[in-house]
Design a protein around this motif. Structure first.
Motif, mmCIF file in Angstrom:
data_model
loop_
_atom_site.group_PDB
_atom_site.id
_atom_site.type_symbol
_atom_site.label_atom_id
_atom_site.label_comp_id
_atom_site.label_asym_id
_atom_site.label_seq_id
_atom_site.Cartn_x
_atom_site.Cartn_y
_atom_site.Cartn_z
ATOM 1 N N GLN A 1 23.258 -1.207 -5.319
ATOM 2 C CA GLN A 1 24.312 -1.966 -4.641
ATOM 3 C C GLN A 1 24.848 -1.118 -3.620
ATOM 4 O OE1 GLN A 1 26.869 -2.926 -7.825
ATOM 5 N NE2 GLN A 1 26.796 -5.037 -7.700
ATOM 6 N N ILE B 1 24.002 -1.917 0.499
ATOM 7 C CA ILE B 1 25.049 -1.819 1.469
ATOM 8 C C ILE B 1 24.797 -0.950 2.522
ATOM 9 C CG2 ILE B 1 27.713 -1.344 1.763
ATOM 10 C CD1 ILE B 1 27.820 -2.354 -1.261
ATOM 11 N N THR C 1 32.649 -6.677 -2.282
ATOM 12 C CA THR C 1 31.993 -7.570 -1.227
ATOM 13 C C THR C 1 32.962 -7.594 0.056
ATOM 14 O OG1 THR C 1 31.184 -9.260 -2.405
ATOM 15 C CG2 THR C 1 31.274 -9.901 -0.169
ATOM 16 N N VAL C 2 34.066 -7.330 0.107
ATOM 17 C CA VAL C 2 35.115 -7.285 1.235
ATOM 18 C C VAL C 2 35.105 -5.775 1.560
ATOM 19 C CG1 VAL C 2 37.655 -7.214 1.891
ATOM 20 C CG2 VAL C 2 36.758 -9.127 0.295
ATOM 21 N N ALA D 1 32.627 -3.784 1.277
ATOM 22 C CA ALA D 1 31.235 -3.678 1.824
ATOM 23 C C ALA D 1 31.439 -4.100 3.443
ATOM 24 C CB ALA D 1 30.073 -4.321 1.246
ATOM 25 N N ILE D 2 32.040 -5.053 3.496
ATOM 26 C CA ILE D 2 32.018 -5.784 4.984
ATOM 27 C C ILE D 2 32.942 -4.859 5.922
ATOM 28 C CG2 ILE D 2 32.873 -7.522 6.270
ATOM 29 C CD1 ILE D 2 32.554 -9.607 4.103
#
Length: 442
Positions: free
Chosen positions: A289, A293, A342-343, A345-346
């Protein structure tokens, strides 16, 4: 001024991004054809070396932690790399002027290969520390030489595109390396039936990255040394090196460059080496992961770098440098304010894409506002300031995280980046205007 008004009034409301993309592609296509043979060979070397560094970025810190070391020792190792990079910048500039750009890059590659072999093999704290220093020396030789080499092997017509292509190819290589670094540990775990919680899979993955370092030496072998006037003077009289250094430091503009880059280095060192640690320890991300990323962030950075030349032509180098640093701050805050991978990573991807747009512009601007005889010296002073403070703050960041305060370094960096962006604009906006006036035809 008319050009700027035309850009903002006609293109911004409508198809600015589309037109910018088309113009960026056309600009690269026409100006890449003008790159010299030396420049092309250098870009090949940068791409190959970045493959190895991409794998290193994802898993080296995790490898050290899985050997049983804590974040404070990891911070010490990383700080030694940065501090030695900074401290050896002046000797590196002297060696670069004496031995030539090609020989300096070759030595850098060989030292990198040797240091990586030992760092990936030993568990001795002393050897890990010593060869972290050697890695820093290698980085110093490359960093001091790179900008000077590109300026000397390009014309003003394609120079900004060469600097952008340098960062673009570096980004692509790191992106591929990031993906490989995320996937390779699992491949070795499955193939050799290794313990997924141990260090073996990470070690084999790091060993595989050495092939790219070795191959990267080949394009360097075909580079032709360019004997500049500054190199001739240094070969004749070694004391001229010290004279250039002291005369350079008398310049208020150069002292400001050193100061601002030192401030940026403090923010950089607090967080940049620890993103993978934060993903691993705080957010529980796997190496795969993290690799994905990191690689997506490089892809985003590659996209934004395409717009660097057209943005600098429209708004000016200094404004763009300051703006992208400020824009990166909200994304850094987003990264630390969530427990959702996910957040986070953004936030990380957007922060990386925006903040790193400043790199090619700063490298180019720093070299253009000084004379040819000062370029290697100024480059070394700027990087000495930056990397010395990177090293000190990297160790501080490791100590803070070792005591459980994983988000504090990121909050500190937000404030530091804000100060650096404002100072850069205040210090150099007039300098850029004066430079543009001086470049106008009589």
């Amino acid at each position: 001024m008319k050009k700027y008004l035309s850009l903002t009034s006609k293109q911004l409301p409508g198809n600015f991004l589309l037109n910018s993309a088309i113009n960026a592609v056309r600009g690269y296509r026409s100006k890449i054809n003008g790159f010299s043979r030396n420049a092309c060979l250098f870009l090949g070397y940068i791409f190959l070396i970045s493959l190895s560094l991409g794998i290193y970025d994802v898993i080296f810190n995790l490898y050290i932690l899985r050997l049983g070391f804590r974040e404070d020792f990891l911070g010490l190792m990383l700080s030694l790399v940065s501090i030695s990079t900074g401290f050896f910048s002046i000797p590196a500039a002297m060696f670069c002027d004496r031995a030539g750009r090609k020989n300096t890059l070759l030595l850098s590659g060989l030292l990198l290969l040797i240091s990586f072999v030992v760092l990936y093999t030993t568990t001795s704290t002393l050897l890990l520390a010593l060869f972290s220093i050697l890695y820093g020396v290698s980085s110093s030789l490359k960093i001091v030489t790179a900008a000077t080499f590109m300026v000397e092997n390009s014309t003003s017509y394609e120079r900004m595109h060469l600097f952008s292509m340098y960062y673009l190819l570096y980004t692509i290589g790191v992106m591929i390396g990031n993906l490989a670094g995320g996937v390779l540990p699992q491949v070795f775990i499955n193939f050799f039936e290794l313990d997924s919680a141990g260090s073996g899979a990470y070690q084999f993955s790091l060993y595989s990255s050495l092939a790219a370092v070795l191959v990267s030496l080949l394009p360097l072998a075909f580079i032709t040394n360019k004997n500049t006037k500054n190199q001739k003077n240094c070969l004749i009289k070694s004391t001229a090196l010290f004279s250039t250094l002291f005369s350079t430091l008398r310049s208020g503009t150069i002292r400001k460059l050193v100061l601002v880059n030192g401030i940026i280095g403090i923010g950089w060192g607090l967080i940049l080496p620890y993103f993978n640690v934060y993903f691993d320890v705080v957010l529980g991300a796997s190496s795969k992961q993290i690799g994905v990323i990191f690689s997506i962030s490089q892809l985003g950075m590659m996209f934004t770098l395409m717009f660097v030349p057209i943005l600098t032509e429209g708004f000016g180098k200094v404004k763009v440098i300051s703006l992208v640093q400020l824009v990166s701050i909200p994304f850094l805050l987003l990264f630390t304010s969530t427990s959702i991978l996910t957040v986070a990573a953004i936030g990380y991807i957007m922060r990386t894409a925006t903040m790193n747009m400043a790199n090619p512009i700063m490298s180019n601007f720093n070299m253009e506002i000084v004379s040819e005889s000062q370029r290697a010296t100024v480059n070394s002073l700027v990087w000495m300031s930056c990397y010395t403070f990177v090293g000190l703050s990297t160790y501080a960041g490791g100590l803070i995280m070792a005591h459980g305060y994983y988000t504090l370094p990121f909050y500190l960096t937000c404030g530091i980046y804000g100060v650096a962006a404002l100072l850069y604009y205040v210090f150099f906006e007039n300098t850029e205007k004066q430079q543009k006036m001086a470049d106008l035809p009589l």
